[in-house]
Design a protein around this motif. Structure first.
Motif, mmCIF file in Angstrom:
data_model
loop_
_atom_site.group_PDB
_atom_site.id
_atom_site.type_symbol
_atom_site.label_atom_id
_atom_site.label_comp_id
_atom_site.label_asym_id
_atom_site.label_seq_id
_atom_site.Cartn_x
_atom_site.Cartn_y
_atom_site.Cartn_z
ATOM 1 N N THR A 1 0.814 -1.277 -0.014
ATOM 2 C CA THR A 1 -0.001 0.024 0.103
ATOM 3 C C THR A 1 0.854 1.270 0.061
ATOM 4 N N SER B 1 1.357 2.045 -3.476
ATOM 5 C CA SER B 1 0.360 2.498 -4.170
ATOM 6 C C SER B 1 0.507 4.244 -3.628
ATOM 7 N N GLN C 1 -5.269 -1.347 -6.555
ATOM 8 C CA GLN C 1 -6.242 -1.612 -5.690
ATOM 9 C C GLN C 1 -7.146 -2.751 -6.105
ATOM 10 N N THR D 1 -12.837 2.499 0.443
ATOM 11 C CA THR D 1 -11.621 2.489 -0.364
ATOM 12 C C THR D 1 -12.276 2.152 -2.066
ATOM 13 N N GLY E 1 -11.641 4.599 -4.942
ATOM 14 C CA GLY E 1 -10.973 3.922 -6.298
ATOM 15 C C GLY E 1 -12.086 4.612 -7.469
ATOM 16 N N TRP F 1 -6.708 10.208 0.072
ATOM 17 C CA TRP F 1 -5.938 8.811 0.043
ATOM 18 C C TRP F 1 -4.944 9.143 1.337
#
Lengths: 112, 205
Positions: B66, B69, B113, B140, B144, B188
């Motif tokens: 993560t 990301s 994701q 989440t 997204g 985020w």
């Protein structure tokens, strides 16, 4: 017809002046490295959270808040734009934070 | 002819507030989005430790993955502002390049994701498994979807640029899409800390 194009061009300069004072590309890159470094510190302290004890959460929230403020001020240009934009955004953030904090407190989330 | 032109220019730039209404509306929209994501984050915080049976957050989260990301989304914010800087200089080649780079970073994030969701599902965590699963996937997942909408906006903007359909001030639409994109990034920033980095209560694993 040429007159119309010239006038629109002047109008464009008005918009252009709204962008005046925005950071340079070099400053954007520097801010990216600062954000990256803060993220790296966040991840690093996650792995030493037991050693940090009670400092872990305050430090984590401080780092999160710093990243949030840096993006909003520099990348979203609130530092350079008209203050009324800031007021609108702060209104939303403060409203949401107050509302949901009251919800969490009323449901005893912070009791333990 | 000049009078007509003056009227057109004034209609576009002089408003009752003295600010471009499009930009004001964008900030109001983002302000309202704070309430939406505030509700989703609050619900997650409320129920993350309330699951009776697993999988629990500590069982499925991969912080290293993560973190990558998060860096990808941060990089997309950089390319977004570089696109704006290029648009302000009317350097359309660089503007398109940075817009496409932003969309690519966004696609990488969304792809990551999807992979993460699939991995969680294989480990037994679905949206209806427990309260943690429900609140996690809704929060989440909504984020997204916002990133996906942002990618569509970026690609539309690039397409309009190639078709020479951008307005006289090309920096203005780029700035508006940029505001949305950076908002998705700051959401985020909060999700990464609150959902992934804060450990769950000891009793709930």
């Amino acid at each position: 017809m040429a007159d119309i194009q010239i006038d629109r061009g002047e109008g464009t300069e008005e918009h252009g002046s709204a962008h005046a004072g925005h950071p340079s590309a070099r400053e954007y890159v520097r801010i990216f490295f600062i954000l990256g470094a803060i993220t790296a510190v966040e991840v690093a302290i996650y792995y030493i959270r037991d050693e940090m004890g009670g400092w872990f959460l305050p430090v984590l929230f401080f780092l999160m808040g710093s990243k949030f403020v840096i993006v909003v001020l520099w990348y979203m240009h609130l530092k350079f734009d008209d203050r009324r934009y800031s007021r609108f955004f702060i209104m939303g953030i403060a409203g949401a934070a107050t509302l949901y904090l009251v919800v969490l407190i009323s449901l005893n989330v912070f009791a333990s | 002819m000049a009078d007509v032109a003056t009227t057109v220019a004034h209609d576009e730039h002089e408003t009752t507030t003295g600010l471009p209404h499009t930009k004001l509306a964008m900030w109001l929209f983002l302000s309202s989005e704070c309430l939406l994501f505030g509700a989703l984050i609050t619900t997650y915080v409320l129920y993350r430790n309330a699951s009776v049976e697993g999988p629990f957050p500590a069982d499925v989260f991969d912080i290293g993955y993560t973190s990558v990301s998060s860096f990808v989304l941060l990089a997309s914010s950089l390319t977004m502002v570089l696109a704006l800087a290029a648009a302000q200089k009317r350097d359309f080649m660089r503007m398109r390049l940075w817009l496409l780079a932003t969309a690519m970073f966004g696609l990488t994030f969304v792809g990551g994701q999807v992979y993460e969701f699939t991995a969680f599902y294989r480990e037994g965590l679905a949206i209806n498994t427990n309260l943690f699963g429900t609140t996690f996937f809704v929060l989440t997942g909504f984020h997204g979807v916002h990133v996906t909408v942002g990618i569509l906006m970026l690609l539309s903007l690039t397409g309009m640029s190639f078709a020479d359909r951008l307005p006289d001030d090309p920096a203005f639409p780029v700035e508006m899409v940029g505001l949305y994109w950076h908002f998705v990034d700051i959401v985020w920033i909060i999700i990464f800390t609150v959902v992934y980095l804060i450990p769950t209560a000891p009793g709930a694993k």
